[in-house]
Design a protein around this motif. Structure first.
Motif, PDB file in Angstrom:
ATOM      1  N   HIS A 198     -71.620 -20.297 -11.955  1.00 35.52           N
ATOM      2  CA  HIS A 198     -70.202 -20.003 -12.197  1.00 35.52           C
ATOM      3  C   HIS A 198     -69.918 -18.534 -11.930  1.00 35.52           C
ATOM      4  O   HIS A 198     -68.914 -18.185 -11.304  1.00 35.52           O
ATOM      5  N   ARG A 199     -70.791 -17.680 -12.440  1.00 34.86           N
ATOM      6  CA  ARG A 199     -70.612 -16.232 -12.298  1.00 34.86           C
ATOM      7  C   ARG A 199     -70.525 -15.831 -10.825  1.00 34.86           C
ATOM      8  O   ARG A 199     -69.653 -15.064 -10.425  1.00 34.86           O
ATOM      9  N   ALA A 200     -71.421 -16.355 -10.015  1.00 35.66           N
ATOM     10  CA  ALA A 200     -71.426 -16.022  -8.588  1.00 35.66           C
ATOM     11  C   ALA A 200     -70.166 -16.535  -7.900  1.00 35.66           C
ATOM     12  O   ALA A 200     -69.546 -15.827  -7.104  1.00 35.66           O
ATOM     13  N   ALA A 201     -69.776 -17.776  -8.190  1.00 31.75           N
ATOM     14  CA  ALA A 201     -68.589 -18.353  -7.550  1.00 31.75           C
ATOM     15  C   ALA A 201     -67.330 -17.580  -7.938  1.00 31.75           C
ATOM     16  O   ALA A 201     -66.488 -17.283  -7.084  1.00 31.75           O
ATOM     17  N   ARG A 202     -67.218 -17.247  -9.197  1.00 36.42           N
ATOM     18  CA  ARG A 202     -66.018 -16.525  -9.659  1.00 36.42           C
ATOM     19  C   ARG A 202     -65.957 -15.115  -9.076  1.00 36.42           C
ATOM     20  O   ARG A 202     -64.885 -14.611  -8.765  1.00 36.42           O
ATOM     21  N   ALA A 203     -67.112 -14.493  -8.911  1.00 38.91           N
ATOM     22  CA  ALA A 203     -67.136 -13.158  -8.314  1.00 38.91           C
ATOM     23  C   ALA A 203     -66.658 -13.192  -6.863  1.00 38.91           C
ATOM     24  O   ALA A 203     -66.078 -12.228  -6.364  1.00 38.91           O
ATOM     25  N   ALA A 204     -66.884 -14.314  -6.184  1.00 36.17           N
ATOM     26  CA  ALA A 204     -66.508 -14.441  -4.774  1.00 36.17           C
ATOM     27  C   ALA A 204     -65.089 -14.961  -4.579  1.00 36.17           C
ATOM     28  O   ALA A 204     -64.585 -14.953  -3.453  1.00 36.17           O
ATOM     29  N   TRP A 205     -64.434 -15.408  -5.635  1.00 38.24           N
ATOM     30  CA  TRP A 205     -63.070 -15.940  -5.517  1.00 38.24           C
ATOM     31  C   TRP A 205     -62.114 -14.791  -5.257  1.00 38.24           C
ATOM     32  O   TRP A 205     -62.002 -13.856  -6.036  1.00 38.24           O
ATOM     33  N   ARG A 206     -61.448 -14.850  -4.121  1.00 32.97           N
ATOM     34  CA  ARG A 206     -60.558 -13.777  -3.681  1.00 32.97           C
ATOM     35  C   ARG A 206     -59.092 -14.181  -3.757  1.00 32.97           C
ATOM     36  O   ARG A 206     -58.218 -13.453  -3.324  1.00 32.97           O
ATOM     37  N   GLY A 207     -58.821 -15.334  -4.306  1.00 34.81           N
ATOM     38  CA  GLY A 207     -57.458 -15.827  -4.389  1.00 34.81           C
ATOM     39  C   GLY A 207     -56.695 -15.244  -5.563  1.00 34.81           C
ATOM     40  O   GLY A 207     -57.237 -14.513  -6.384  1.00 34.81           O
ATOM     41  N   SER A 208     -55.440 -15.610  -5.636  1.00 37.59           N
ATOM     42  CA  SER A 208     -54.586 -15.070  -6.688  1.00 37.59           C
ATOM     43  C   SER A 208     -54.084 -16.142  -7.637  1.00 37.59           C
ATOM     44  O   SER A 208     -53.321 -15.848  -8.537  1.00 37.59           O
ATOM     45  N   GLY A 209     -54.482 -17.359  -7.447  1.00 36.49           N
ATOM     46  CA  GLY A 209     -54.017 -18.427  -8.313  1.00 36.49           C
ATOM     47  C   GLY A 209     -55.181 -19.163  -8.935  1.00 36.49           C
ATOM     48  O   GLY A 209     -56.317 -18.704  -8.922  1.00 36.49           O
ATOM     49  N   VAL A 210     -54.861 -20.302  -9.477  1.00 33.99           N
ATOM     50  CA  VAL A 210     -55.880 -21.158 -10.059  1.00 33.99           C
ATOM     51  C   VAL A 210     -56.433 -22.051  -8.948  1.00 33.99           C
ATOM     52  O   VAL A 210     -55.679 -22.589  -8.143  1.00 33.99           O
ATOM     53  N   ALA A 211     -57.744 -22.168  -8.904  1.00 37.33           N
ATOM     54  CA  ALA A 211     -58.392 -23.010  -7.900  1.00 37.33           C
ATOM     55  C   ALA A 211     -59.625 -23.641  -8.526  1.00 37.33           C
ATOM     56  O   ALA A 211     -60.044 -23.259  -9.623  1.00 37.33           O
ATOM     57  N   ALA A 212     -60.188 -24.592  -7.808  1.00 34.05           N
ATOM     58  CA  ALA A 212     -61.396 -25.266  -8.274  1.00 34.05           C
ATOM     59  C   ALA A 212     -62.362 -25.447  -7.120  1.00 34.05           C
ATOM     60  O   ALA A 212     -61.955 -25.537  -5.952  1.00 34.05           O
ATOM     61  N   VAL A 213     -63.636 -25.510  -7.460  1.00 31.34           N
ATOM     62  CA  VAL A 213     -64.695 -25.692  -6.487  1.00 31.34           C
ATOM     63  C   VAL A 213     -65.814 -26.495  -7.149  1.00 31.34           C
ATOM     64  O   VAL A 213     -65.967 -26.451  -8.373  1.00 31.34           O
ATOM     65  N   THR A 214     -66.558 -27.217  -6.343  1.00 34.75           N
ATOM     66  CA  THR A 214     -67.744 -27.903  -6.839  1.00 34.75           C
ATOM     67  C   THR A 214     -68.965 -27.311  -6.156  1.00 34.75           C
ATOM     68  O   THR A 214     -68.986 -27.161  -4.935  1.00 34.75           O
ATOM     69  N   LEU A 215     -69.963 -26.963  -6.956  1.00 28.73           N
ATOM     70  CA  LEU A 215     -71.254 -26.512  -6.459  1.00 28.73           C
ATOM     71  C   LEU A 215     -72.235 -27.644  -6.728  1.00 28.73           C
ATOM     72  O   LEU A 215     -72.335 -28.125  -7.855  1.00 28.73           O
ATOM     73  N   ARG A 216     -72.928 -28.088  -5.699  1.00 30.25           N
ATOM     74  CA  ARG A 216     -73.871 -29.205  -5.854  1.00 30.25           C
ATOM     75  C   ARG A 216     -75.252 -28.755  -5.412  1.00 30.25           C
ATOM     76  O   ARG A 216     -75.431 -28.298  -4.273  1.00 30.25           O
ATOM     77  N   LEU A 217     -76.225 -28.876  -6.287  1.00 28.23           N
ATOM     78  CA  LEU A 217     -77.608 -28.558  -5.978  1.00 28.23           C
ATOM     79  C   LEU A 217     -78.314 -29.851  -5.601  1.00 28.23           C
ATOM     80  O   LEU A 217     -78.280 -30.821  -6.364  1.00 28.23           O
ATOM     81  N   VAL A 218     -78.926 -29.852  -4.414  1.00 27.73           N
ATOM     82  CA  VAL A 218     -79.526 -31.070  -3.877  1.00 27.73           C
ATOM     83  C   VAL A 218     -80.992 -30.847  -3.522  1.00 27.73           C
ATOM     84  O   VAL A 218     -81.458 -29.715  -3.400  1.00 27.73           O
ATOM     85  N   ASP A 219     -81.683 -31.974  -3.297  1.00 24.53           N
ATOM     86  CA  ASP A 219     -83.063 -31.921  -2.834  1.00 24.53           C
ATOM     87  C   ASP A 219     -83.087 -31.875  -1.311  1.00 24.53           C
ATOM     88  O   ASP A 219     -82.039 -31.927  -0.647  1.00 24.53           O
ATOM     89  N   ALA A 220     -84.266 -31.765  -0.739  1.00 24.70           N
ATOM     90  CA  ALA A 220     -84.400 -31.655   0.716  1.00 24.70           C
ATOM     91  C   ALA A 220     -83.890 -32.902   1.431  1.00 24.70           C
ATOM     92  O   ALA A 220     -83.302 -32.804   2.515  1.00 24.70           O
ATOM     93  N   GLU A 221     -84.088 -34.069   0.843  1.00 25.73           N
ATOM     94  CA  GLU A 221     -83.633 -35.302   1.482  1.00 25.73           C
ATOM     95  C   GLU A 221     -82.113 -35.325   1.633  1.00 25.73           C
ATOM     96  O   GLU A 221     -81.589 -35.626   2.709  1.00 25.73           O
ATOM     97  N   GLU A 222     -81.398 -35.003   0.569  1.00 24.71           N
ATOM     98  CA  GLU A 222     -79.934 -34.982   0.657  1.00 24.71           C
ATOM     99  C   GLU A 222     -79.463 -33.828   1.545  1.00 24.71           C
ATOM    100  O   GLU A 222     -78.517 -33.977   2.322  1.00 24.71           O
ATOM    101  N   GLY A 223     -80.135 -32.689   1.452  1.00 24.01           N
ATOM    102  CA  GLY A 223     -79.781 -31.558   2.305  1.00 24.01           C
ATOM    103  C   GLY A 223     -79.927 -31.901   3.779  1.00 24.01           C
ATOM    104  O   GLY A 223     -79.074 -31.573   4.598  1.00 24.01           O
ATOM    105  N   LEU A 224     -81.008 -32.574   4.125  1.00 19.97           N
ATOM    106  CA  LEU A 224     -81.238 -33.021   5.502  1.00 19.97           C
ATOM    107  C   LEU A 224     -80.168 -34.016   5.930  1.00 19.97           C
ATOM    108  O   LEU A 224     -79.601 -33.894   7.025  1.00 19.97           O
ATOM    109  N   ALA A 225     -79.879 -34.993   5.080  1.00 19.28           N
ATOM    110  CA  ALA A 225     -78.885 -36.014   5.425  1.00 19.28           C
ATOM    111  C   ALA A 225     -77.513 -35.386   5.673  1.00 19.28           C
ATOM    112  O   ALA A 225     -76.828 -35.743   6.642  1.00 19.28           O
TER     113      ALA A 225
END
Length: 171
Positions: free
Chosen positions: A23-50
């Motif tokens: 959360h800390r990293a994503a919020r630090a990178a948010w350059r917008g001026s309003g409310v927004a949302a994002v999803t961060l998904r951590l995956v394994d190599a199989e899903e990353g490859l797919a």
């Protein structure tokens, strides 16, 4: 200026950063001026490859992929487009890269979250000027988070892959 961050763990939670760290990293990178949302998904190599194969035509798992949300139809208020998109982080690739580059895992995750977030906000690195601008912004954000410049000479390798601008996954 608020960013709502959802974190999805498709990998065991042991050995990967806690949601609060991401959360800390994503919020630090948010350059917008309003409310927004994002999803961060951590995956394994199989899903990353797919995902990398399906959306970039590449047959390997990569460190980070960004999937910007589609634009809304004209006529809707700007605040209706509050969803930025998804950032997919491949846990085993990030762990391997951090070790190879002599970085802490936390530093590398912060960098890749920031990188993916900047892509969701329209930045890219297709040209040398774009890459320089994006690297400067990333380095500044990471410095604010207490991390050294990932593009400085003491870091042996850059692991960001090139990709065509405007494609769904762009990191």
């Amino acid at each position: 200026m608020a960013l709502e961050v959802a974190v999805q763990y498709a990998v065991p939670r042991a050995g990967v950063p806690a949601a609060a760290t991401l959360h800390r990293a994503a919020r630090a990178a948010w350059r917008g001026s309003g409310v927004a949302a994002v999803t961060l998904r951590l995956v394994d190599a199989e899903e990353g490859l797919a995902l990398n194969h399906a959306f970039r035509g590449r047959d390997y798992a990569t460190n980070v992929l960004s999937f910007p949300a589609p634009s809304l139809p004209p006529g809707l208020p700007p605040e209706a487009n509050a969803y930025l998109g998804d950032v997919v982080l491949c846990a085993p690739v990030l762990a391997q890269e951090a070790a190879e580059q002599g970085k802490t895992l936390a530093a590398h995750y912060h960098h890749m979250v920031v990188h993916g977030m900047l892509h969701l906000q329209g930045l890219d690195h297709q040209t040398s000027d774009e890459a320089k601008r994006m690297e400067e912004i990333e380095s500044s954000i990471l410095a604010g988070l207490g991390y050294s410049d990932p593009y400085a000479a003491e870091h042996p390798a850059r692991t960001l892959s090139s990709h065509p601008a405007g494609t769904a996954p762009d990191a």
